[in-house]
Design a protein around this motif. Structure first.
Motif, PDB file in Angstrom:
ATOM      1  N   LEU A  89      -0.297  -3.430  10.630  1.00 59.45           N
ATOM      2  CA  LEU A  89      -0.472  -2.072  10.108  1.00 59.45           C
ATOM      3  C   LEU A  89      -1.219  -2.098   8.775  1.00 59.45           C
ATOM      4  O   LEU A  89      -1.996  -1.183   8.469  1.00 59.45           O
ATOM      5  CB  LEU A  89       0.891  -1.395   9.955  1.00 59.45           C
ATOM      6  CG  LEU A  89       0.923   0.134   9.818  1.00 59.45           C
ATOM      7  CD1 LEU A  89       0.207   0.804  10.978  1.00 59.45           C
ATOM      8  CD2 LEU A  89       2.368   0.619   9.731  1.00 59.45           C
ATOM      9  N   SER A  90      -0.990  -3.140   7.988  1.00 61.85           N
ATOM     10  CA  SER A  90      -1.725  -3.283   6.720  1.00 61.85           C
ATOM     11  C   SER A  90      -3.228  -3.315   6.970  1.00 61.85           C
ATOM     12  O   SER A  90      -4.005  -2.665   6.268  1.00 61.85           O
ATOM     13  CB  SER A  90      -1.292  -4.563   6.006  1.00 61.85           C
ATOM     14  OG  SER A  90       0.053  -4.497   5.579  1.00 61.85           O
ATOM     15  N   ALA A  91      -3.612  -4.059   7.999  1.00 63.78           N
ATOM     16  CA  ALA A  91      -5.036  -4.158   8.330  1.00 63.78           C
ATOM     17  C   ALA A  91      -5.572  -2.835   8.862  1.00 63.78           C
ATOM     18  O   ALA A  91      -6.687  -2.412   8.511  1.00 63.78           O
ATOM     19  CB  ALA A  91      -5.255  -5.264   9.352  1.00 63.78           C
ATOM     20  N   ALA A  92      -4.784  -2.154   9.694  1.00 67.16           N
ATOM     21  CA  ALA A  92      -5.237  -0.898  10.297  1.00 67.16           C
ATOM     22  C   ALA A  92      -5.402   0.207   9.257  1.00 67.16           C
ATOM     23  O   ALA A  92      -6.322   1.025   9.338  1.00 67.16           O
ATOM     24  CB  ALA A  92      -4.254  -0.460  11.384  1.00 67.16           C
ATOM     25  N   LEU A  93      -4.514   0.233   8.266  1.00 64.83           N
ATOM     26  CA  LEU A  93      -4.541   1.281   7.245  1.00 64.83           C
ATOM     27  C   LEU A  93      -5.364   0.897   6.024  1.00 64.83           C
ATOM     28  O   LEU A  93      -5.618   1.736   5.156  1.00 64.83           O
ATOM     29  CB  LEU A  93      -3.114   1.608   6.793  1.00 64.83           C
ATOM     30  CG  LEU A  93      -2.155   2.183   7.836  1.00 64.83           C
ATOM     31  CD1 LEU A  93      -0.747   2.300   7.249  1.00 64.83           C
ATOM     32  CD2 LEU A  93      -2.639   3.536   8.338  1.00 64.83           C
TER      33      LEU A  93
END
Length: 324
Positions: free
Chosen positions: A53-57
């Motif tokens: 999620l860190s990468a996606a956001l």
């Protein structure tokens, strides 16, 4: 005039959250609160989600373990957090399906009023296990053995009202009303020790925590819950295959935000989490732990929580289970 004033006040109150939705998630890192200790299934799933999620956001998602009271402490922290999308919860069946019907007067939060469903992340079936020296080589043999010897055998769990306890009671019910005594322990590790020693008749454990013992040969897996076989235990049949209906349950894992979180933020989180749990890499990571990737809309997730809650309510009432 009163109506005009009311509308104006409502519009003014909505401005802060509207502004949050426009700038989110750029303002600061997100916090994914996990209401159980590090190292368990919930933690493994949560840390995988946080990383992806860190990468996606394009914003850091920090994992924060807040264990205690069967997940209640951590869940309550999110229920009372600001609904700005920066604090989210990885919940389980224990916090949102079992707790509300087992201890409705003791929960500090309301699972419907205080949370916004975001996404169903994963499921983990339960597995019926016996010690390696058990005379029962199959689930049918175990059921026949228990029927022939009412009250002679017992089963263990990690405590009254825990998931293994309720799963064991469900098995007793669905297998024809077996008379088997429940022995609560202070953790499934202690149950497994006595199971291997032959002091416990069976245990309904999570596939996630049981598969290590199964693969070592110290315990024998007889059947799994859920609608289909577990990818991590492909040779173990489901209860349905063996003719035992009503055992199609799973321990679910899913993300919630505080109630009042802007719908645009919930929609973005749902979209990104669905993409994450449906990726081949994450499916493989979950499978290694014994979990199965899920996904779906917030509405579908909310329905899953309600259905599971009704299932466990029936078990709790039938077995007259009272929380300690």
């Amino acid at each position: 005039m009163k109506r005009l004033i009311a509308c104006t006040v409502a519009a003014l109150l909505s401005l802060p959250l509207a502004g949050v939705a426009q700038t989110w998630p750029a303002a600061k890192p997100l916090r994914l609160l996990i209401p159980f200790p590090a190292g368990g299934a919930t933690d493994i799933i949560g840390r995988t989600l946080a990383q992806k999620l860190s990468a996606a956001l394009d914003q850091q998602v920090i994992v924060d373990n807040k264990p205690g009271a069967g997940g209640t402490i951590g869940a309550d922290m999110v229920a009372k957090a600001a609904p700005d999308g920066y604090t989210i919860l990885l919940a389980t069946s224990s916090t949102h399906s079992i707790g509300p019907v087992l201890t409705p007067d003791k929960l500090p939060y309301d699972v419907v009023k205080d949370f916004a469903p975001v996404a169903h992340a994963a499921n983990a079936p339960s597995v019926l296990i016996v010690g390696k020296d058990s005379p029962a080589k199959t689930a049918k043999e175990l059921i026949d053995l228990l029927k022939r010897n009412p009250g002679k055998y017992n089963f263990g769990s990690s405590g009254i009202g825990t998931y293994p306890h309720l799963a064991g009671e469900m098995f007793k019910w669905r297998a024809g009303g077996l008379f088997v005594v429940h022995i609560p322990y202070r953790g499934t590790g202690l149950v497994v020790t006595d199971l291997i020693a032959g002091q416990i008749g069976f245990l309904m454990d999570s596939v996630v925590s049981a598969q290590t013992h199964i693969k070592s040969g110290r315990v024998r897996a007889l059947a799994v819950s859920g609608a289909k076989r577990s990818p991590s235990l492909p040779d173990v049949p489901t209860f349905a295959e063996l003719g035992v209906s009503g055992m199609e349950f799973n321990n679910w894992f899913g993300v919630f935000a505080p109630a009042g979180t802007p719908p645009e933020i919930v929609a973005r989180l749902n979209r990104d989490i669905n993409a994450i749990v449906r990726s081949p890499e994450v499916i493989e990571i979950f499978a290694k732990t014994g979990a199965q990737a899920a996904g779906g809309t917030p509405e579908q997730f909310a329905k899953t929580v309600r259905v599971e809650s009704e299932n466990w309510k029936a078990v709790i009432q039938r077995a007259n289970i009272k929380a300690e």
